[in-house]
Design an enzyme around this catalytic site. Structure first.
Site, short mmCIF file in Angstrom:
data_model
loop_
_atom_site.label_atom_id
_atom_site.label_comp_id
_atom_site.label_asym_id
_atom_site.label_seq_id
_atom_site.Cartn_x
_atom_site.Cartn_y
_atom_site.Cartn_z
N GLY A 1 108.87 76.02 -40.40
CA GLY A 1 108.71 77.36 -40.95
C GLY A 1 108.81 77.44 -42.47
O GLY A 1 107.98 78.05 -43.14
N GLN B 1 120.30 97.74 -33.68
CA GLN B 1 120.17 99.17 -33.99
C GLN B 1 118.86 99.40 -34.74
O GLN B 1 118.28 98.44 -35.25
CB GLN B 1 121.36 99.67 -34.83
CG GLN B 1 121.47 99.07 -36.23
CD GLN B 1 122.30 97.81 -36.27
OE1 GLN B 1 123.44 97.82 -35.86
NE2 GLN B 1 121.73 96.72 -36.76
N ARG C 1 116.23 100.14 -37.59
CA ARG C 1 116.19 99.79 -39.01
C ARG C 1 115.10 100.64 -39.68
O ARG C 1 113.98 100.15 -39.91
CB ARG C 1 115.85 98.30 -39.18
CG ARG C 1 116.86 97.36 -38.57
CD ARG C 1 117.93 97.06 -39.56
NE ARG C 1 119.00 96.24 -38.98
CZ ARG C 1 120.22 96.22 -39.47
NH1 ARG C 1 120.53 96.96 -40.52
NH2 ARG C 1 121.15 95.47 -38.92
N SER D 1 118.17 86.33 -35.47
CA SER D 1 119.11 85.23 -35.64
C SER D 1 119.61 84.77 -34.27
O SER D 1 119.50 85.51 -33.29
CB SER D 1 120.27 85.67 -36.54
OG SER D 1 120.54 87.03 -36.35
N GLY E 1 114.21 91.74 -39.37
CA GLY E 1 114.99 91.40 -40.56
C GLY E 1 114.04 91.02 -41.68
O GLY E 1 112.89 91.45 -41.71
N ARG E 2 114.53 90.17 -42.59
CA ARG E 2 113.70 89.76 -43.74
C ARG E 2 112.40 89.11 -43.26
O ARG E 2 111.30 89.49 -43.67
CB ARG E 2 114.48 88.75 -44.61
CG ARG E 2 115.62 89.36 -45.41
CD ARG E 2 116.45 88.27 -46.07
NE ARG E 2 117.21 87.53 -45.09
CZ ARG E 2 118.53 87.62 -44.93
NH1 ARG E 2 119.25 88.38 -45.72
NH2 ARG E 2 119.16 86.91 -44.00
N GLY F 1 119.55 80.33 -41.52
CA GLY F 1 120.24 80.34 -40.23
C GLY F 1 121.60 79.68 -40.41
O GLY F 1 121.73 78.69 -41.14
N HIS G 1 109.60 72.58 -36.24
CA HIS G 1 110.50 73.38 -37.09
C HIS G 1 110.09 73.28 -38.58
O HIS G 1 110.87 72.81 -39.41
CB HIS G 1 111.95 72.92 -36.89
CG HIS G 1 112.96 73.96 -37.30
ND1 HIS G 1 114.21 74.05 -36.72
CD2 HIS G 1 112.92 74.94 -38.24
CE1 HIS G 1 114.89 75.03 -37.27
NE2 HIS G 1 114.13 75.59 -38.21
P1 NDP Z 1 117.87 88.48 -41.07
O1 NDP Z 1 119.36 88.48 -40.97
O2 NDP Z 1 117.23 89.23 -42.17
O3 NDP Z 1 117.24 88.96 -39.70
C1 NDP Z 1 117.80 88.64 -38.48
C2 NDP Z 1 117.38 89.69 -37.50
O4 NDP Z 1 117.92 89.35 -36.21
C3 NDP Z 1 117.89 91.07 -37.85
O5 NDP Z 1 116.80 91.94 -37.96
C4 NDP Z 1 118.74 91.44 -36.65
O6 NDP Z 1 118.51 92.78 -36.34
C5 NDP Z 1 118.18 90.55 -35.56
N1 NDP Z 1 119.10 90.44 -34.46
C6 NDP Z 1 120.40 90.06 -34.47
N2 NDP Z 1 120.92 90.18 -33.25
C7 NDP Z 1 119.93 90.64 -32.45
C8 NDP Z 1 119.85 90.97 -31.08
N3 NDP Z 1 120.91 90.86 -30.29
N4 NDP Z 1 118.67 91.40 -30.60
C9 NDP Z 1 117.60 91.52 -31.39
N5 NDP Z 1 117.62 91.24 -32.71
C10 NDP Z 1 118.78 90.81 -33.22
O7 NDP Z 1 117.47 86.95 -41.15
P2 NDP Z 1 116.09 86.28 -41.58
O8 NDP Z 1 114.98 87.18 -41.22
O9 NDP Z 1 116.18 85.80 -42.97
O10 NDP Z 1 116.08 84.99 -40.62
C11 NDP Z 1 116.06 85.16 -39.22
C12 NDP Z 1 116.21 83.85 -38.50
O11 NDP Z 1 115.03 83.09 -38.61
C13 NDP Z 1 117.30 82.92 -39.04
O12 NDP Z 1 118.58 83.28 -38.55
C14 NDP Z 1 116.85 81.56 -38.53
O13 NDP Z 1 117.43 81.31 -37.26
C15 NDP Z 1 115.35 81.72 -38.38
N6 NDP Z 1 114.60 80.92 -39.35
C16 NDP Z 1 113.73 79.97 -38.89
C17 NDP Z 1 112.96 79.24 -39.75
C18 NDP Z 1 112.01 78.23 -39.25
O14 NDP Z 1 111.77 77.25 -39.95
N7 NDP Z 1 111.42 78.42 -38.08
C19 NDP Z 1 113.04 79.43 -41.20
C20 NDP Z 1 113.99 80.44 -41.59
C21 NDP Z 1 114.73 81.16 -40.67
P3 NDP Z 1 119.72 93.82 -36.21
O15 NDP Z 1 120.73 93.47 -37.24
O16 NDP Z 1 119.07 95.13 -36.40
O17 NDP Z 1 120.21 93.62 -34.83
C1 DGY Z 2 116.57 78.10 -41.72
O1 DGY Z 2 116.66 78.15 -42.96
O2 DGY Z 2 117.37 78.65 -40.96
C2 DGY Z 2 115.41 77.37 -41.13
O3 DGY Z 2 115.49 77.18 -39.80
C3 DGY Z 2 114.96 76.18 -41.89
O4 DGY Z 2 114.48 76.59 -43.12
#
Ligand code: NDP
Ligand code: DGY
Length: 330
Positions: A297, A188, A190, A219, A164-165, A86, A295
């Site tokens: 994750g 959009q 995927r 995100s 996403g991932r 993030g 938090h």
């Molecule tokens: P990715 O960039 O792979 O995925 C983010 C996703 O968010 C994409 O699929 C994107 O879809 C979607 N997205 C963005 N804008 C919108 C929107 N307006 N509406 C709906 N979906 C949207 O990132 P990761 O999967 O690697 O990580 C995602 C998030 O998880 C991080 O940004 C972080 O905030 C959080 N996270 C939390 C953790 C924890 O400890 N709880 C650990 C790690 C991450 P598209 O592009 O198709 O819109």
């Molecule tokens: C991240 O990486 O965005 C998480 O929130 C903590 O791992």
């Protein structure tokens, strides 16, 4: 290439992190490292003081990297490496303006975060926290057919906000539980990840109204801020469960409290909140149908080590002017 002592780049590490990453920096021969070597967050005033003149900054999601900090750092700062995927704590416009490169840590934390999200979903839907409490407080009298029933994944519809991932990794882990349909939404369609779990792209409103479980794995952006508000909860099924492992501010917590206390939705599980930490007297913590985690994750030993190493390698590559293993495209 090694630099001589007087050419060493100045690097500030803003927290105690797994030592593997710090060792990489210290053994690189190209930088001198100053570290806030404590588990708790560095005070802002100390951070502002320590970044002055730094060439590289190794930071966490708890540090707001904004204009004030960038001004305090000054023109030497060439690379910011955040030990997180993030990056909503980074003012990317300001960073870009200054030509600073950014490293982050995608992929290495995907599995751990997806696993924790599944654990949180199951803990919430099968009421594990309540059940453990009943065992401890004497509430367990007999086996009772109507006691502590919850909701199962078998034959359910799961809606993923942000495939996403991490969103995809969550869906892949949930599929073997017998989920009937996966819905997803985002900016959009995927098709590639969607095909892996046969997920259907739908508008947010459809996802809200048709899902038994809604998982937030998007995100945090201006578009997703407060996305789950009273209108969203009004569309959800009364039996539906919301799980958030993205960022706390994607959910309007006052509206969530209303939805949980009026029976508009069944339960919620949150790994992320606003603020963090959530004050111990916060209304959400008084609810049996709300499970809040601090938090965690990505909190496995191996994942945090990998994040530390990747963040260090990003920083070193940035200092050397080389391609980073994971550079944020701005
Ligand atoms: P990715 O960039 O792979 O995925 C983010 C996703 O968010 C994409 O699929 C994107 O879809 C979607 N997205 C963005 N804008 C919108 C929107 N307006 N509406 C709906 N979906 C949207 O990132 P990761 O999967 O690697 O990580 C995602 C998030 O998880 C991080 O940004 C972080 O905030 C959080 N996270 C939390 C953790 C924890 O400890 N709880 C650990 C790690 C991450 P598209 O592009 O198709 O819109
Ligand atoms: C991240 O990486 O965005 C998480 O929130 C903590 O791992």
């Amino acid at each position: 290439m090694k630099r001589s002592q007087h050419q060493l780049a100045k690097v500030y590490v803003s927290r105690r992190v797994p030592q593997e990453g710090v060792n990489l920096l210290q053994d690189s021969g190209i930088c001198e490292v100053t570290q806030w070597d404590f588990d708790e967050t560095v005070p802002r005033s100390e951070l502002l003081k320590q970044v002055a003149g730094a060439h590289g900054l190794f930071c966490l999601l708890t540090e707001k990297i904004d204009k004030e900090l960038l001004d305090a750092a000054g023109p030497n700062l060439k690379v910011i490496s955040t030990m997180s995927v993030g990056h909503d704590h980074l003012s990317l416009d300001e960073i870009k303006k200054r030509g600073i490169r950014v490293g982050y840590t995608p992929d290495v934390l995907t599995a751990a975060t997806a696993e924790l999200t599944v654990a949180l979903l199951l803990a919430t839907s099968r009421r594990l926290m309540e059940a453990v409490e009943e065992v401890k407080n004497g509430g367990w009298s007999a086996w009772k057919p109507l006691w502590l029933c919850g909701f199962g994944l078998q034959e359910s519809t799961v809606g993923i906000v942000g495939l996403g991932r991490i969103g995809l990794a969550i869906a892949e882990r949930l599929k073997p539980f017998g989920v009937k349909r996966f819905l997803y939404t985002g900016r959009q369609p995927r098709p590639e990840p969607a095909a892996k779990v046969q997920a259907e792209y739908v508008p947010l409103n459809t996802l809200a109204s048709q899902s038994d479980f809604i998982i937030l794995s998007c995100s945090f952006t201006p578009d997703t801020q407060g996305m789950c508000n009273k209108d969203f909860f009004a569309k959800m099924k009364k039996t539906a469960i919301l799980i958030n492992s993205s960022r706390g501010a994607v959910v309007n917590q006052e509206d969530l409290y209303q939805a949980l206390t009026t029976g508009q939705i069944a339960a919620a599980g949150m790994d992320v909140t606003v603020p963090e930490p959530l004050p111990t007297n916060h209304p959400l913590l008084s609810l049996k149908n709300c499970v809040v985690l601090p938090h965690i994750g990505s909190a496995t030993y191996a994942t945090r080590n990998a994040m530390s190493v990747l963040a260090a390698n990003n920083l070193l590559a940035g200092l050397k002017g080389e391609p980073m293993p994971s550079e944020l495209k701005m």
